[in-house]
Write a protein that holds these residues in place. Structure first.
Motif, PDB file in Angstrom:
ATOM      1  N   ILE A  75      39.290  22.978  43.223  1.00  0.00           N
ATOM      2  CA  ILE A  75      39.558  24.384  43.527  1.00  0.00           C
ATOM      3  C   ILE A  75      38.415  25.218  42.989  1.00  0.00           C
ATOM      4  N   LEU A  76      37.839  26.048  43.840  1.00  0.00           N
ATOM      5  CA  LEU A  76      36.788  26.980  43.439  1.00  0.00           C
ATOM      6  C   LEU A  76      37.436  28.335  43.207  1.00  0.00           C
ATOM      7  N   VAL A  77      37.312  28.873  41.990  1.00  0.00           N
ATOM      8  CA  VAL A  77      37.948  30.131  41.614  1.00  0.00           C
ATOM      9  C   VAL A  77      36.903  31.237  41.542  1.00  0.00           C
ATOM     10  N   ASP A  78      37.096  32.286  42.351  1.00  0.00           N
ATOM     11  CA  ASP A  78      36.247  33.477  42.343  1.00  0.00           C
ATOM     12  C   ASP A  78      34.758  33.155  42.391  1.00  0.00           C
ATOM     13  N   PRO A  79      34.290  32.578  43.493  1.00  0.00           N
ATOM     14  CA  PRO A  79      32.851  32.295  43.603  1.00  0.00           C
ATOM     15  C   PRO A  79      32.034  33.569  43.480  1.00  0.00           C
ATOM     16  N   GLY A  80      30.957  33.506  42.669  1.00  0.00           N
ATOM     17  CA  GLY A  80      30.136  34.677  42.417  1.00  0.00           C
ATOM     18  C   GLY A  80      28.999  34.827  43.398  1.00  0.00           C
TER      19      GLY A  80
END
Length: 249
Positions: A75-80
């Motif tokens: 899971i990728l959380v809040d990619p910047g």
């Protein structure tokens, strides 16, 4: 000779029917049913040939981006917007979680090409904005709504939660439940020291909390024999932090 029963007068029969209906509805409403018990969405992801490591691993990138891998599910959380993730990291992503409705990554990720059509979980109010920027595989959640994700024999139950004070947040707070020892709380909003202290009481099942404070990631571990959350060791960008039992039980 048997005498048939007299027909029931209309008014008493109607009263008995309404009384029975009222009693049934009261008994039904007394049964506790939570919205999170019935997930709004269900997603099945092909297991493929991905290697399944035991337990969970979390890594931070940039100011707020986190990469969570639990038993083969990523899971990728809040990619910047800083592009700190490598191509190999992006290649294994199964799901994207956006906890910030003011997410600023649309300029970089607006076409959705970087995610390759992967499912995106976000707050209900941000779904249309994301779709207008070419991100169409969006699963919007209201508070207490949930989604179930399966990949092979790994199961994730993701539920939109109130904040530590019990309020419906302006930003998405989410509980990611992979099993008793691998429950992770994600909260994007800034929390005071008192609010952080409430996390073990408000989210008693959480074993890890991914928070953001002063523009930097903050990782908290919840130990079963303590009433206060304890900071995990320092989290360097890209450094892996392991948590949970091998089977997440």
């Amino acid at each position: 000779m048997k005498i048939p029963p007299a027909p029931c007068p209309l008014l008493p029969c109607l009263s008995m029917f309404l009384l029975s209906l009222l009693l049934w509805s009261v008994l039904w409403s007394a049964t506790p049913v939570h919205a999170a018990d019935v997930p709004r969405y269900r997603i099945t992801i092909p297991s493929g040939m991905a290697r399944q490591e035991p337990g969970g691993i979390v890594r931070f990138f940039g100011a707020a981006t986190a990469l969570l891998r639990v038993r083969g599910l990523s899971i990728l959380v809040d990619p910047g917007t800083d592009g700190a993730l490598s191509a190999s990291d992006m290649a294994g992503i199964d799901l994207v979680l956006l906890s910030n409705p003011d997410w600023s990554g649309l300029a970089r990720w607006g076409s959705g090409a970087g995610w390759g059509g992967r499912p995106v979980v976000a707050m209900a109010g941000t779904a249309e904005r994301l779709r207008s920027h070419g991100i169409h595989s969006v699963y919007p959640l209201e508070t207490w709504e949930g989604i179930t994700v399966r990949k092979g024999d790994t199961r994730l139950r993701l539920t939109s939660m109130p904040d530590p004070l019990g309020m419906r947040p302006a930003r998405l707070a989410a509980m990611l439940d992979f099993g008793p020892s691998c429950r992770v709380l994600v909260n994007h909003g800034e929390l005071s020291a008192d609010e952080i202290g409430l996390i073990p009481q408000r989210f008693p099942g959480a074993r890890l909390a991914l928070l953001r404070q002063a523009g930097a990631p903050l990782l908290l571990a919840m130990e079963q024999d303590r009433r206060e959350p304890v900071p995990a060791h320092a989290v360097a960008h890209g450094e892996s932090y392991r948590f949970g039992s091998p089977t997440c039980q």
